[in-house]
Design an enzyme around this catalytic site. Structure first.
Site, PDB file in Angstrom:
ATOM      1  N   ALA A  40      44.371  82.586  61.750  1.00  0.00           N
ATOM      2  CA  ALA A  40      44.373  83.900  61.524  1.00  0.00           C
ATOM      3  C   ALA A  40      45.962  84.303  61.546  1.00  0.00           C
ATOM      4  O   ALA A  40      46.794  84.760  60.683  1.00  0.00           O
ATOM      5  CB  ALA A  40      43.619  84.899  62.420  1.00  0.00           C
ATOM      6  N   SER A  88      47.419  45.438  43.287  1.00  0.00           N
ATOM      7  CA  SER A  88      46.064  45.461  43.547  1.00  0.00           C
ATOM      8  C   SER A  88      45.903  44.671  45.005  1.00  0.00           C
ATOM      9  O   SER A  88      47.006  44.173  45.380  1.00  0.00           O
ATOM     10  CB  SER A  88      45.254  44.650  42.354  1.00  0.00           C
ATOM     11  N   LEU A  89      44.530  44.459  45.206  1.00  0.00           N
ATOM     12  CA  LEU A  89      44.414  43.705  46.798  1.00  0.00           C
ATOM     13  C   LEU A  89      43.400  42.694  46.233  1.00  0.00           C
ATOM     14  O   LEU A  89      42.388  42.949  45.815  1.00  0.00           O
ATOM     15  CB  LEU A  89      43.690  44.887  47.643  1.00  0.00           C
ATOM     16  N   LYS A 122      40.162  51.010  55.051  1.00  0.00           N
ATOM     17  CA  LYS A 122      40.399  51.338  53.345  1.00  0.00           C
ATOM     18  C   LYS A 122      39.831  52.509  53.046  1.00  0.00           C
ATOM     19  O   LYS A 122      38.504  52.264  52.990  1.00  0.00           O
ATOM     20  CB  LYS A 122      39.918  49.952  52.691  1.00  0.00           C
ATOM     21  N   ARG A 143      47.026  55.782  40.090  1.00  0.00           N
ATOM     22  CA  ARG A 143      47.648  54.251  40.169  1.00  0.00           C
ATOM     23  C   ARG A 143      47.431  53.971  38.729  1.00  0.00           C
ATOM     24  O   ARG A 143      48.310  53.097  38.169  1.00  0.00           O
ATOM     25  CB  ARG A 143      46.760  53.575  40.981  1.00  0.00           C
ATOM     26  N   GLU A 180      46.320  57.477  49.499  1.00  0.00           N
ATOM     27  CA  GLU A 180      44.841  57.663  49.137  1.00  0.00           C
ATOM     28  C   GLU A 180      44.417  58.882  49.294  1.00  0.00           C
ATOM     29  O   GLU A 180      44.668  59.514  50.226  1.00  0.00           O
ATOM     30  CB  GLU A 180      43.893  56.614  49.877  1.00  0.00           C
TER      31      GLU A 180
END
Ligand SMILES: CC(C)(C)c1nc(N2CCN(c3ncccn3)CC2)c2cc(C(N)=O)c(N)nc2n1
Length: 338
Positions: A40, A88-89, A122, A143, A180
């Site tokens: 508030a 990328s992974l 992740k 991405r 993310e």
């Protein structure tokens, strides 16, 4: 319109104070997870600033917390070419893959010393790039394929955990933050409850709900969705430095008002990575958000640069996913929904 000189000095000063106070409350609430004032009181500050800006439109600044929701829907998203590709992974499918990853890292560095890793959940959301110039958020992009993404600046501005202006100082003149965007489980359930009541389509999971919320050409719809963002890496930097370790960079991000995941830990060696994976795996169902694994990163950025990446997947990072039991349950839920 009245010229700026028509604004009484104390009014202009009051607006500036309100902006700074609201930004500090956002920092405590989103970056530190420890709000200092009740909602508030926060709302009163916002309303006072909104009233001042309504009376004197010249007081409005791009980083004002009142400037989060664009009123004009887009006809399409523009394309953004990332200054540096978003990588990328590689995936690990078992502990042996993690041990092998650590072995490859040490062999390639020709150093058998134990490697320090940053471990991060992740998050199961949408990877985005945020570009800050002189501390101001100037662009948000998906991405995409890693080289090009969609310009979703209007939509990311509606997410309260994304600062419109970086806090404090010491940040580079140009700073790209990668992170993310995700929808916490509770927000996802509430959104689907509303959809049920209105007879709307249900979202299958929080990741799809986040993706659908970011794909809105009308930011006013995005603004109604419970989205959050956790920063996970630095991207393009100009005119400035970020700390030599990844974990220290994330801490600098937190000081600058960005949210980072509180489960991030620094550990020594592959065995400690496996312990981290196991302990977080046991707590997965209790987390406020969906995760689909853990990302392990060599913490020193000089070693990251030495290791480089192959076909855009870094040699210095790997994702180790949990078993996919969750997705199957959700799929069954939807199929047998009556
Ligand atoms: C900086 C690196 C490249 C190591 C990196 N890359 C990530 N990702 C790349 C692949 N991504 C991707 N997305 C769509 C299609 C293909 N790859 C999705 C992001 C990371 C994602 C998360 C997360 N989700 O919580 C995280 N804590 N750290 C990350 N770190």
């Amino acid at each position: 319109a009245k010229s700026t000189s028509a604004i009484p000095a104390e009014t202009s000063a009051r607006a500036q104070t309100l902006r700074a106070e609201i930004q500090e409350h956002n920092y405590r609430y989103y970056a530190l997870d420890e709000p200092r004032i009740p909602d508030a009181a926060y709302d009163r500050l916002m309303r006072e600033l909104q009233d001042l800006e309504a009376e004197y439109p010249e007081l409005v600044t791009p980083d004002s917390p009142t400037q989060r929701v664009g009123q004009t829907p887009l006809s399409a998203f523009a394309t953004v070419t990332h200054e540096l590709p978003m990588l990328s992974l590689d995936n690990a499918f078992g502990e042996d893959d993690l041990i092998a990853f650590d072995r490859r890292v040490r062999d390639r560095l020709q150093d058998d010393a134990t490697i320090e890793y940053a471990c991060e959940p992740k998050l199961d959301g949408i990877a985005v790039s945020l570009l800050y110039r002189d501390g101001l958020l100037v662009r948000g992009a998906t991405r995409g394929d890693g080289t090009q993404g969609e310009d979703i600046t209007q939509n990311v501005r509606t997410i309260d955990s994304i600062p419109l202006k970086l806090r404090g100082s010491g940040y580079p003149r140009v700073l790209e933050v990668r992170g993310e965007i995700y929808m916490p489980k509770a927000g996802f359930e509430a959104l689907n409850e509303k959809a049920r009541e209105k007879g709307d389509k249900l979202f299958v999971n929080p990741r799809n709900a986040a993706a659908g919320s970011l794909r809105q050409l009308d930011a006013r719809i995005t603004a109604t969705r419970p989205l959050e963002m956790c920063a996970y890496s630095v991207g393009y930097v100009e005119d400035g430095e970020v700390p030599a370790k990844h974990s220290e960079t994330l801490e600098a991000f937190r000081d600058w008002g960005l949210k980072i995941n509180r489960e991030m830990r620094v550990v020594q060696g592959a065995d400690a990575c496996i312990e981290y994976y196991q302990q977080l795996g046991e707590r997965r169902a209790q987390l406020d958000y969906d995760i689909d694994g853990i990302v392990f990163k060599v913490n020193r950025r000089d070693l990251q640069d030495e290791l480089g990446f192959v076909a855009r997947a870094p040699r210095w990072a790997i994702a180790y996913k949990f078993p996919a039991q969750e997705e199957m349950t959700q799929l069954l839920d939807v199929e047998f929904q009556v």
